[in-house]
Motif scaffolding. Structure first.
Motif, PDB file in Angstrom:
ATOM      1  N   MET A   1      -6.587  -2.246  16.621  1.00  0.00           N
ATOM      2  CA  MET A   1      -7.119  -1.898  15.318  1.00  0.00           C
ATOM      3  C   MET A   1      -6.140  -2.326  14.240  1.00  0.00           C
ATOM      4  SD  MET A   1      -8.811   1.864  15.287  1.00  0.00           S
ATOM      5  CE  MET A   1      -9.574   2.467  16.775  1.00  0.00           C
ATOM      6  N   PRO A   2      -6.628  -2.926  13.168  1.00  0.00           N
ATOM      7  CA  PRO A   2      -5.743  -3.299  12.073  1.00  0.00           C
ATOM      8  C   PRO A   2      -5.160  -2.060  11.387  1.00  0.00           C
ATOM      9  CG  PRO A   2      -7.871  -4.404  11.868  1.00  0.00           C
ATOM     10  CD  PRO A   2      -7.982  -3.414  12.975  1.00  0.00           C
ATOM     11  N   PHE A   3      -3.898  -2.159  11.021  1.00  0.00           N
ATOM     12  CA  PHE A   3      -3.202  -1.085  10.326  1.00  0.00           C
ATOM     13  C   PHE A   3      -2.741  -1.621   8.978  1.00  0.00           C
ATOM     14  CE2 PHE A   3       0.788   0.823   9.003  1.00  0.00           C
ATOM     15  CZ  PHE A   3       0.457   2.168   9.007  1.00  0.00           C
ATOM     16  N   PHE A   4      -2.816  -0.779   7.948  1.00  0.00           N
ATOM     17  CA  PHE A   4      -2.223  -1.126   6.668  1.00  0.00           C
ATOM     18  C   PHE A   4      -1.676   0.135   6.034  1.00  0.00           C
ATOM     19  CE2 PHE A   4      -6.433   0.157   5.341  1.00  0.00           C
ATOM     20  CZ  PHE A   4      -6.228   0.804   4.141  1.00  0.00           C
ATOM     21  N   SER A   5      -0.783  -0.052   5.088  1.00  0.00           N
ATOM     22  CA  SER A   5      -0.286   1.070   4.301  1.00  0.00           C
ATOM     23  C   SER A   5      -0.033   0.573   2.891  1.00  0.00           C
ATOM     24  CB  SER A   5       0.987   1.662   4.905  1.00  0.00           C
ATOM     25  OG  SER A   5       2.044   0.745   4.823  1.00  0.00           O
ATOM     26  N   LEU A   6      -0.059   1.511   1.966  1.00  0.00           N
ATOM     27  CA  LEU A   6       0.255   1.195   0.585  1.00  0.00           C
ATOM     28  C   LEU A   6       0.962   2.388  -0.012  1.00  0.00           C
ATOM     29  CD1 LEU A   6      -2.152   2.658  -1.462  1.00  0.00           C
ATOM     30  CD2 LEU A   6      -3.455   1.003  -0.158  1.00  0.00           C
ATOM     31  N   GLU A   7       1.765   2.111  -1.025  1.00  0.00           N
ATOM     32  CA  GLU A   7       2.535   3.168  -1.681  1.00  0.00           C
ATOM     33  C   GLU A   7       2.410   3.019  -3.187  1.00  0.00           C
ATOM     34  OE1 GLU A   7       6.527   3.758  -0.276  1.00  0.00           O
ATOM     35  OE2 GLU A   7       5.965   3.227   1.782  1.00  0.00           O
ATOM     36  N   ARG A   8       2.386   4.151  -3.845  1.00  0.00           N
ATOM     37  CA  ARG A   8       2.344   4.195  -5.295  1.00  0.00           C
ATOM     38  C   ARG A   8       3.257   5.316  -5.772  1.00  0.00           C
ATOM     39  NH1 ARG A   8      -0.131   0.315  -3.972  1.00  0.00           N
ATOM     40  NH2 ARG A   8      -2.177  -0.388  -4.662  1.00  0.00           N
ATOM     41  N   THR A   9       3.957   5.088  -6.868  1.00  0.00           N
ATOM     42  CA  THR A   9       4.724   6.134  -7.535  1.00  0.00           C
ATOM     43  C   THR A   9       4.064   6.334  -8.890  1.00  0.00           C
ATOM     44  OG1 THR A   9       6.742   5.497  -6.393  1.00  0.00           O
ATOM     45  CG2 THR A   9       6.988   6.844  -8.379  1.00  0.00           C
ATOM     46  N   VAL A  10       3.668   7.576  -9.176  1.00  0.00           N
ATOM     47  CA  VAL A  10       2.899   7.859 -10.384  1.00  0.00           C
ATOM     48  C   VAL A  10       3.531   9.004 -11.178  1.00  0.00           C
ATOM     49  CG1 VAL A  10       0.733   6.976  -9.470  1.00  0.00           C
ATOM     50  CG2 VAL A  10       1.327   9.358  -9.079  1.00  0.00           C
ATOM     51  N   PRO A  11       3.373   8.986 -12.506  1.00  0.00           N
ATOM     52  CA  PRO A  11       3.956  10.040 -13.348  1.00  0.00           C
ATOM     53  C   PRO A  11       3.069  11.290 -13.360  1.00  0.00           C
ATOM     54  CG  PRO A  11       2.873   8.421 -14.734  1.00  0.00           C
ATOM     55  CD  PRO A  11       2.757   7.928 -13.308  1.00  0.00           C
TER      56      PRO A  11
ATOM     57  N   VAL B   1       1.694   7.836  -0.311  1.00  0.00           N
ATOM     58  CA  VAL B   1       1.668   6.894   0.804  1.00  0.00           C
ATOM     59  C   VAL B   1       0.304   7.032   1.469  1.00  0.00           C
ATOM     60  CG1 VAL B   1       2.740   6.155   2.962  1.00  0.00           C
ATOM     61  CG2 VAL B   1       4.149   7.178   1.156  1.00  0.00           C
ATOM     62  N   TRP B   2      -0.412   5.936   1.547  1.00  0.00           N
ATOM     63  CA  TRP B   2      -1.745   5.893   2.170  1.00  0.00           C
ATOM     64  C   TRP B   2      -1.600   4.992   3.378  1.00  0.00           C
ATOM     65  CZ3 TRP B   2      -6.645   6.349  -1.058  1.00  0.00           C
ATOM     66  CH2 TRP B   2      -7.792   6.127  -0.293  1.00  0.00           C
ATOM     67  N   ARG B   3      -1.831   5.537   4.572  1.00  0.00           N
ATOM     68  CA  ARG B   3      -1.756   4.779   5.820  1.00  0.00           C
ATOM     69  C   ARG B   3      -3.136   4.806   6.463  1.00  0.00           C
ATOM     70  NH1 ARG B   3       3.082   7.718   5.566  1.00  0.00           N
ATOM     71  NH2 ARG B   3       2.068   9.538   6.404  1.00  0.00           N
ATOM     72  N   GLU B   4      -3.525   3.686   7.022  1.00  0.00           N
ATOM     73  CA  GLU B   4      -4.854   3.657   7.641  1.00  0.00           C
ATOM     74  C   GLU B   4      -4.897   2.652   8.778  1.00  0.00           C
ATOM     75  OE1 GLU B   4      -9.511   3.593   6.241  1.00  0.00           O
ATOM     76  OE2 GLU B   4      -7.917   4.069   4.810  1.00  0.00           O
ATOM     77  N   GLU B   5      -5.551   3.084   9.834  1.00  0.00           N
ATOM     78  CA  GLU B   5      -5.867   2.199  10.949  1.00  0.00           C
ATOM     79  C   GLU B   5      -7.383   2.114  10.972  1.00  0.00           C
ATOM     80  OE1 GLU B   5      -3.536   1.970  14.828  1.00  0.00           O
ATOM     81  OE2 GLU B   5      -5.388   3.007  15.392  1.00  0.00           O
ATOM     82  N   LEU B   6      -7.900   0.918  10.862  1.00  0.00           N
ATOM     83  CA  LEU B   6      -9.324   0.733  10.622  1.00  0.00           C
ATOM     84  C   LEU B   6      -9.873  -0.335  11.546  1.00  0.00           C
ATOM     85  CD1 LEU B   6     -11.760   1.272   8.693  1.00  0.00           C
ATOM     86  CD2 LEU B   6     -10.850  -0.557   7.273  1.00  0.00           C
TER      87      LEU B   6
END
Length: 146
Positions: free
Chosen positions: A1-11, A109-114
């Motif tokens: 399964m493909p895995f991806f992650s993304l990160e954001r820093t927000v005020p 942090v958003w991690r997903e295996e899809l």
């Protein structure tokens, strides 16, 4: 399964970033051609179930998801939510984590295996790239709007 992650820093404070990212019906406004229906009682908890309907009219599919871990941020501690995708087309899991970041900001942090049924594994890279792009834009929209 493909895995991806993304990160954001927000005020945003942790609890506000958490609220924006876990308001499931708002995801429908942030993900193109998608509407979300929560099928269990509110507020969200372990066992909450919702369905993302993606497509146009009869040309679409349901992506049912269950919340299997629900730990909102509290007292400066990180929050973590885990979703299990149980559809006939979309399978896998997603985790949304909100933790303290630099300068009092929230770090997301958003991690997903899809996995998309019926697609050959040779397309896993395309699936991961597309999902990272779509969900990255959705996260940006969710975090920008109150």
């Amino acid at each position: 399964m493909p895995f991806f992650s993304l990160e954001r820093t927000v005020p945003l404070p942790l609890d506000e970033a958490w609220r924006r990212l876990t308001d499931w019906p708002r995801h429908g406004a942030a993900v193109p051609l998608t509407r979300i229906t929560v099928v269990t009682s509110t507020p969200t908890h372990e066992g909450t179930r919702f369905v993302a309907r993606s497509g146009i009219g009869p040309l679409g599919f349901d992506d049912p998801m269950d919340v299997t871990l629900w730990r909102p941020p509290a007292d400066g501690e990180p929050g973590l939510c885990r979703l299990e995708k149980r559809g006939r087309v979309m399978l896998g899991w997603a985790e949304i984590e909100v933790r303290p970041g630099p300068g009092g900001r929230a770090r997301v942090v958003w991690r997903e295996e899809l996995s998309v049924r019926f697609l050959p594994r040779v397309l896993d890279g395309v699936v991961a790239f597309t999902a990272r792009t779509v969900f990255g834009r959705a996260a940006n929209r969710l975090l920008r709007r109150a």
